[in-house]
Motif scaffolding. Structure first.
Motif, mmCIF file in Angstrom:
data_model
loop_
_atom_site.group_PDB
_atom_site.id
_atom_site.type_symbol
_atom_site.label_atom_id
_atom_site.label_comp_id
_atom_site.label_asym_id
_atom_site.label_seq_id
_atom_site.Cartn_x
_atom_site.Cartn_y
_atom_site.Cartn_z
ATOM 1 N N LEU A 55 0.773 -1.252 -0.156
ATOM 2 C CA LEU A 55 -0.097 -0.052 -0.161
ATOM 3 C C LEU A 55 0.836 1.361 -0.003
ATOM 4 O O LEU A 55 0.554 2.189 -0.720
ATOM 5 N N PRO A 67 -1.569 -0.986 -5.291
ATOM 6 C CA PRO A 67 -2.826 -1.246 -4.566
ATOM 7 C C PRO A 67 -3.549 -2.683 -4.633
ATOM 8 O O PRO A 67 -4.103 -2.844 -3.475
ATOM 9 N N ALA A 81 -1.998 -5.036 -2.376
ATOM 10 C CA ALA A 81 -1.997 -4.609 -0.982
ATOM 11 C C ALA A 81 -3.416 -5.146 -0.681
ATOM 12 O O ALA A 81 -3.819 -5.559 0.422
#
Length: 72
Positions: A46, A55, A58
């Motif tokens: 992240l 992302p 993450a």
């Protein structure tokens, strides 16, 4: 003075190598099912801490940790 400068340059260049090693070891632990490691890997992806910011990765790791009961 020249030796000190060389030492500093070598140390700065080695930092990414340590970060990569840390993230690989941590990700291996997370893959083995360690929930705290899954949270740490998710947070690393992240923020881009030691790994390339991602992302989607993450979310994957944080979702796995949540599915295992971790509310973080």
């Amino acid at each position: 003075m020249r030796n000190l400068l060389t030492l500093v340059v070598v140390a700065v260049m080695a930092i990414p190598l340590f970060a990569q090693s840390w993230s690989k070891d941590l990700e291996k632990t997370a893959k083995a099912g360690d929930v705290e490691a899954q949270v740490a890997v998710g947070n690393a992806y992240l923020s881009g801490d030691g790994v390339k910011q991602d992302p989607k990765k993450a979310a994957k790791w944080l979702y796995m940790a949540a599915q295992a009961g971790n509310a973080k």
